[in-house]
Scaffold this motif. Structure first.
Motif, PDB file in Angstrom:
ATOM      1  N   LEU A 144       0.827  -1.207   0.000  1.00 36.07           N
ATOM      2  CA  LEU A 144       0.000   0.000   0.000  1.00 36.07           C
ATOM      3  C   LEU A 144       0.866   1.264   0.000  1.00 36.07           C
ATOM      4  O   LEU A 144       0.533   2.252  -0.648  1.00 36.07           O
ATOM      5  CB  LEU A 144      -0.939   0.004   1.208  1.00 36.07           C
ATOM      6  CG  LEU A 144      -2.052  -1.048   1.184  1.00 36.07           C
ATOM      7  CD1 LEU A 144      -2.845  -1.021   2.479  1.00 36.07           C
ATOM      8  CD2 LEU A 144      -2.985  -0.834  -0.014  1.00 36.07           C
ATOM      9  N   LEU A 145       1.987   1.228   0.730  1.00 36.52           N
ATOM     10  CA  LEU A 145       2.903   2.369   0.723  1.00 36.52           C
ATOM     11  C   LEU A 145       3.451   2.597  -0.685  1.00 36.52           C
ATOM     12  O   LEU A 145       3.462   3.724  -1.186  1.00 36.52           O
ATOM     13  CB  LEU A 145       4.056   2.134   1.702  1.00 36.52           C
ATOM     14  CG  LEU A 145       5.137   3.225   1.700  1.00 36.52           C
ATOM     15  CD1 LEU A 145       4.585   4.554   2.210  1.00 36.52           C
ATOM     16  CD2 LEU A 145       6.340   2.800   2.535  1.00 36.52           C
ATOM     17  N   GLN A 146       3.881   1.512  -1.316  1.00 35.70           N
ATOM     18  CA  GLN A 146       4.408   1.631  -2.685  1.00 35.70           C
ATOM     19  C   GLN A 146       3.333   2.160  -3.629  1.00 35.70           C
ATOM     20  O   GLN A 146       3.603   2.978  -4.518  1.00 35.70           O
ATOM     21  CB  GLN A 146       4.901   0.268  -3.165  1.00 35.70           C
ATOM     22  CG  GLN A 146       5.558   0.308  -4.545  1.00 35.70           C
ATOM     23  CD  GLN A 146       6.084  -1.051  -4.967  1.00 35.70           C
ATOM     24  OE1 GLN A 146       6.249  -1.948  -4.156  1.00 35.70           O
ATOM     25  NE2 GLN A 146       6.340  -1.204  -6.261  1.00 35.70           N
ATOM     26  N   LEU A 147       2.100   1.712  -3.415  1.00 35.26           N
ATOM     27  CA  LEU A 147       0.967   2.153  -4.232  1.00 35.26           C
ATOM     28  C   LEU A 147       0.752   3.666  -4.104  1.00 35.26           C
ATOM     29  O   LEU A 147       0.426   4.351  -5.077  1.00 35.26           O
ATOM     30  CB  LEU A 147      -0.280   1.407  -3.749  1.00 35.26           C
ATOM     31  CG  LEU A 147      -1.484   1.292  -4.676  1.00 35.26           C
ATOM     32  CD1 LEU A 147      -1.156   0.428  -5.868  1.00 35.26           C
ATOM     33  CD2 LEU A 147      -2.646   0.672  -3.895  1.00 35.26           C
ATOM     34  N   ASN A 148       0.954   4.177  -2.886  1.00 34.64           N
ATOM     35  CA  ASN A 148       0.602   5.575  -2.607  1.00 34.64           C
ATOM     36  C   ASN A 148       1.743   6.566  -2.774  1.00 34.64           C
ATOM     37  O   ASN A 148       1.487   7.775  -2.828  1.00 34.64           O
ATOM     38  CB  ASN A 148       0.052   5.685  -1.178  1.00 34.64           C
ATOM     39  CG  ASN A 148      -1.362   5.157  -1.064  1.00 34.64           C
ATOM     40  OD1 ASN A 148      -2.145   5.256  -2.011  1.00 34.64           O
ATOM     41  ND2 ASN A 148      -1.706   4.584   0.080  1.00 34.64           N
ATOM     42  N   MET A 149       2.984   6.104  -2.843  1.00 37.05           N
ATOM     43  CA  MET A 149       4.110   7.044  -2.878  1.00 37.05           C
ATOM     44  C   MET A 149       4.063   7.961  -4.105  1.00 37.05           C
ATOM     45  O   MET A 149       4.365   9.153  -4.016  1.00 37.05           O
ATOM     46  CB  MET A 149       5.444   6.296  -2.829  1.00 37.05           C
ATOM     47  CG  MET A 149       5.794   5.810  -1.442  1.00 37.05           C
ATOM     48  SD  MET A 149       5.969   7.120  -0.224  1.00 37.05           S
ATOM     49  CE  MET A 149       7.697   7.490  -0.359  1.00 37.05           C
ATOM     50  N   GLY A 150       3.669   7.419  -5.247  1.00 42.83           N
ATOM     51  CA  GLY A 150       3.546   8.253  -6.450  1.00 42.83           C
ATOM     52  C   GLY A 150       2.473   9.319  -6.285  1.00 42.83           C
ATOM     53  O   GLY A 150       2.632  10.457  -6.735  1.00 42.83           O
ATOM     54  N   HIS A 151       1.381   8.955  -5.601  1.00 41.70           N
ATOM     55  CA  HIS A 151       0.307   9.923  -5.351  1.00 41.70           C
ATOM     56  C   HIS A 151       0.779  11.006  -4.372  1.00 41.70           C
ATOM     57  O   HIS A 151       0.462  12.190  -4.545  1.00 41.70           O
ATOM     58  CB  HIS A 151      -0.922   9.215  -4.785  1.00 41.70           C
ATOM     59  CG  HIS A 151      -1.430   8.102  -5.649  1.00 41.70           C
ATOM     60  ND1 HIS A 151      -1.553   8.223  -7.021  1.00 41.70           N
ATOM     61  CD2 HIS A 151      -1.839   6.839  -5.347  1.00 41.70           C
ATOM     62  CE1 HIS A 151      -2.019   7.094  -7.517  1.00 41.70           C
ATOM     63  NE2 HIS A 151      -2.200   6.247  -6.537  1.00 41.70           N
ATOM     64  N   THR A 194      12.001  10.950  -4.280  1.00 45.87           N
ATOM     65  CA  THR A 194      11.448  12.281  -4.559  1.00 45.87           C
ATOM     66  C   THR A 194      10.491  12.744  -3.452  1.00 45.87           C
ATOM     67  O   THR A 194      10.368  13.947  -3.222  1.00 45.87           O
ATOM     68  CB  THR A 194      10.711  12.300  -5.918  1.00 45.87           C
ATOM     69  OG1 THR A 194       9.740  11.243  -5.956  1.00 45.87           O
ATOM     70  CG2 THR A 194      11.682  12.137  -7.070  1.00 45.87           C
ATOM     71  N   VAL A 195       9.836  11.814  -2.765  1.00 47.17           N
ATOM     72  CA  VAL A 195       8.930  12.217  -1.671  1.00 47.17           C
ATOM     73  C   VAL A 195       9.699  12.872  -0.527  1.00 47.17           C
ATOM     74  O   VAL A 195       9.327  13.964  -0.085  1.00 47.17           O
ATOM     75  CB  VAL A 195       8.069  11.024  -1.186  1.00 47.17           C
ATOM     76  CG1 VAL A 195       7.451  11.322   0.178  1.00 47.17           C
ATOM     77  CG2 VAL A 195       6.960  10.743  -2.193  1.00 47.17           C
ATOM     78  N   GLY A 215      10.637  16.176  -1.612  1.00 50.88           N
ATOM     79  CA  GLY A 215       9.456  17.046  -1.587  1.00 50.88           C
ATOM     80  C   GLY A 215       9.173  17.543  -0.181  1.00 50.88           C
ATOM     81  O   GLY A 215       8.798  18.702   0.019  1.00 50.88           O
ATOM     82  N   LEU A 216       9.364  16.670   0.814  1.00 45.98           N
ATOM     83  CA  LEU A 216       9.176  17.078   2.213  1.00 45.98           C
ATOM     84  C   LEU A 216      10.159  18.188   2.584  1.00 45.98           C
ATOM     85  O   LEU A 216       9.801  19.148   3.282  1.00 45.98           O
ATOM     86  CB  LEU A 216       9.369  15.885   3.147  1.00 45.98           C
ATOM     87  CG  LEU A 216       8.297  14.784   3.082  1.00 45.98           C
ATOM     88  CD1 LEU A 216       8.717  13.580   3.908  1.00 45.98           C
ATOM     89  CD2 LEU A 216       6.947  15.305   3.552  1.00 45.98           C
ATOM     90  N   VAL A 217      11.389  18.070   2.103  1.00 45.91           N
ATOM     91  CA  VAL A 217      12.405  19.102   2.369  1.00 45.91           C
ATOM     92  C   VAL A 217      11.973  20.435   1.765  1.00 45.91           C
ATOM     93  O   VAL A 217      12.115  21.490   2.389  1.00 45.91           O
ATOM     94  CB  VAL A 217      13.781  18.663   1.821  1.00 45.91           C
ATOM     95  CG1 VAL A 217      14.770  19.840   1.815  1.00 45.91           C
ATOM     96  CG2 VAL A 217      14.343  17.521   2.645  1.00 45.91           C
ATOM     97  N   LYS A 218      11.417  20.398   0.571  1.00 43.88           N
ATOM     98  CA  LYS A 218      10.947  21.638  -0.065  1.00 43.88           C
ATOM     99  C   LYS A 218       9.842  22.292   0.752  1.00 43.88           C
ATOM    100  O   LYS A 218       9.821  23.508   0.933  1.00 43.88           O
ATOM    101  CB  LYS A 218      10.442  21.350  -1.487  1.00 43.88           C
ATOM    102  CG  LYS A 218      11.564  21.147  -2.495  1.00 43.88           C
ATOM    103  CD  LYS A 218      10.998  20.953  -3.893  1.00 43.88           C
ATOM    104  CE  LYS A 218      12.136  20.727  -4.892  1.00 43.88           C
ATOM    105  NZ  LYS A 218      11.615  20.426  -6.235  1.00 43.88           N
TER     106      LYS A 218
END
Length: 595
Positions: free
Chosen positions: A313-320, A364-365, A368-371
């Motif tokens: 489920l984590l892998q499924l959601n990381m792109g989202h 990239t997530v 993205g959190l760093v940004k």
């Protein structure tokens, strides 16, 4: 006068066959009918329209009166109830009698006309007539596609209410429109379900409904805020809208589990070419919105198989999550953070294998959190991003943590973020030194490779120490910890082997940089004190940026604060060097005693 003109035109047309009506007749009928409405002769107009003898004339020419009638209903809200009832009756008769093809285009033009708060008023007024007209047409797929596209384009112009109070007030009518749209679409969804033949027309109708569902997932549902389930009491309009939209997907044979599991694969879930053109523009946002609705809001989650692993489920959601974090709207970023938290909390600490970082979104997530942590103007989101990055780190195995730390140290250009990573490295070293196994990544050669990214000054002695103060203090504290915890004879961390390089690349340049920085700021203080005597405004450079026209007393405070930071760095540096000297001297004495 207008009534007489209209009656005269009708009298002339009554003796003609339908095919003999001239273009001139259409124009005269429209002008006379509009005059009747403008002059308030609506009771007489209703009588003419209701007259059975005029049925053919109204069928061919009456659609021209829909616009004037609708505009009266929209712009003359203060008309008395009796008059409004007549307008509604005229509209109802015209919709039933007139050519549906002409009416469709006319109604859509009327929906496109308004702006601001009048958008929702227009939609709410015309959805029922529009539904009636489309149900009379043979080419339903094209008609519903055109109608839904027009409706969505207008609805997307309305601001999405954010707070509970805004949702309840619904100033722009978006919540009402969402509810009305569901009722508008239901008959067409039912038609798709009832049609067992799966004709080409039915497939096209499915695709038009599918496109609208995905557009709705993007707007308004991507940015819409949902009420707390304890507060909503079944009155959350966006939760209702989302539930119905997801239900429609299943009804038209595109159940959301199938879409979620197939998203990102090369094989298409649908075959309709026109939808593929839309896919690249909006599918990523729509799928991210769908994932949030299911996993965070729990809408229809009982339709998912219960055997799915948390890692899957984590892998499924990381792109989202990546899609959410790329946006700038507060509500969208917040949803990304909620979806990440929901996905990570299902996973045990240290169980996320380093191989997952080979998947693009798993790197990239965190970037993205760093940004968000460094660029977002909203403090609550910055703090939440920091907490989520720490939670993410805690789920990775040792090699995964090590890989992520290297990546963030190489890509981050923010002293505070780098200090945060260095503190995490220190924590991992501490845990490794206490273990009897699995010590590879934060001791010995692997650690030295990581320390090369930590214990150095980016531009040597010329590094802006004030701008990099957080990073430098974290690095010094890490070095102090290593010197205290790791004896030279044990050398578990490899520190003592690399001490010469650390001194050359970090400690000596830091000494020189501190001396230069302190001398510069002391000179600036002297200049500021002289300026204070003359009461002049002046400008100074702090952290590489010039701050102009600052009063001298304020300038002095800034300069003294900078000097205090340098003194603090110098104090920790002196303590580190003192500890190194004590440790090396002690080790030398022990070696002499052994001999």
């Amino acid at each position: 006068m207008a009534v007489e003109e209209l009656q005269s035109i009708i009298k002339r047309c009554q003796i003609l066959e339908e095919q003999d009506f001239k273009e001139e007749d259409f124009g005269l009928f429209q002008l006379a009918g509009q005059k009747c409405i403008e002059e308030g002769h609506i009771d007489q107009l209703l009588e003419i329209i209701q007259n059975e003898k005029n049925k053919v004339i109204i069928k061919n020419m009456g659609w021209n009166l829909v616009g004037p009638v609708v505009r009266c209903l929209l712009w003359k809200e203060r008309e008395d109830d009796d008059k409004r009832k007549v307008y509604f009756l005229i509209l109802d008769i015209l919709v039933k009698l007139c050519s549906p093809k002409e009416l469709l285009l006319g109604l859509l033009e009327l929906i496109e006309e308004p702006s601001g708060k009048q958008i929702s008023q227009s939609i709410l007024l015309l959805l029922q007539p529009l539904q009636t007209v489309i149900q009379k047409l043979h080419n339903k797929a094209y008609s519903i596609g055109l109608a839904l596209s027009t409706l969505w384009n207008q609805l997307s112009l309305l601001p999405v209410p954010y707070s509970k109070e805004q949702i309840q007030m619904d100033d722009y009518g978006l919540c009402q429109c969402c509810k009305a749209l569901i009722e508008f679409i239901k008959p067409f969804v039912e038609e798709v379900i009832d049609n067992k033949e799966n004709s080409l027309e039915n497939e096209k109708l499915k695709d038009e409904l599918l496109k609208f569902c995905f557009k709705s997932l993007k707007c308004p549902l991507l940015t819409a805020q949902f009420l707390e389930q304890s507060e909503e009491d079944g009155n959350d309009p966006f939760r209702y809208f989302a539930s119905e939209i997801i239900g429609f997907l299943s009804a038209i044979e595109h159940p959301f589990p199938k879409m979620i599991f197939n998203h990102g694969r090369k094989k298409r879930t649908w075959n309709y070419l026109e939808f593929e053109e839309e896919e690249d523009k909006q599918l990523a946002d729509s799928m991210a919105s769908l994932a949030y609705l299911i996993f965070v809001q729990g809408i229809c989650i009982d339709q998912l198989p219960m055997v799915l692993s948390p890692l899957y489920l984590l892998q499924l959601n990381m792109g989202h999550i990546e899609v959410f974090l790329q946006r700038t709207e507060e509500s969208v970023i917040s949803k990304g953070l909620e979806l990440l938290e929901n996905s990570l909390l299902r996973i045990e600490d240290n169980s996320l294998l380093y191989q997952y970082l080979e998947i693009k979104s798993f790197l990239t997530v965190p970037q993205g959190l760093v940004k968000v942590m460094t660029l977002c103007p909203i403090e609550t989101l910055r703090k939440k991003s920091l907490a989520m990055l720490q939670l993410y780190i805690s789920k990775l195995d040792s090699q995964g943590k090590y890989t992520l730390f290297r990546c963030l140290l190489n890509t981050s250009r923010h002293s505070g973020v780098e200090a945060f990573i260095i503190q995490n490295i220190k924590n991992q070293i501490d845990m490794s030194l206490k273990r009897t196994h699995n010590k590879k990544w934060f001791t010995g050669p692997q650690l030295i490779s990581l320390l090369d990214l930590v214990l150095f000054l980016p531009e040597g002695a010329e590094t802006d120490l004030l701008q990099n103060s957080d990073r430098i203090m974290a690095s010094l504290n890490l070095l102090r910890y290593l010197v205290i915890k790791d004896n030279e004879n044990d050398n578990q961390t490899g520190l003592w082997t690399e001490l010469g390089n650390i001194e050359n690349n970090f400690l000596k340049p830091l000494h020189i940089g501190l001396n230069m920085s302190k001398a510069h700021y002391e000179a600036e203080i002297k200049n500021s004190q002289e300026a204070q005597k003359s009461k002049d405004l002046c400008s100074i450079a702090v952290g590489g940026e010039e701050i102009p026209n600052m009063p001298p007393e304020m300038q002095l405070k800034v300069l003294h604060s900078a000097l205090f930071t340098f003194d603090l760095i110098e104090s920790v540096l002196a303590r580190v060097e003192e500890l190194i000297e004590m440790k090396t001297k002690s080790t030398s004495e022990e070696n002499i005693d052994i001999k």
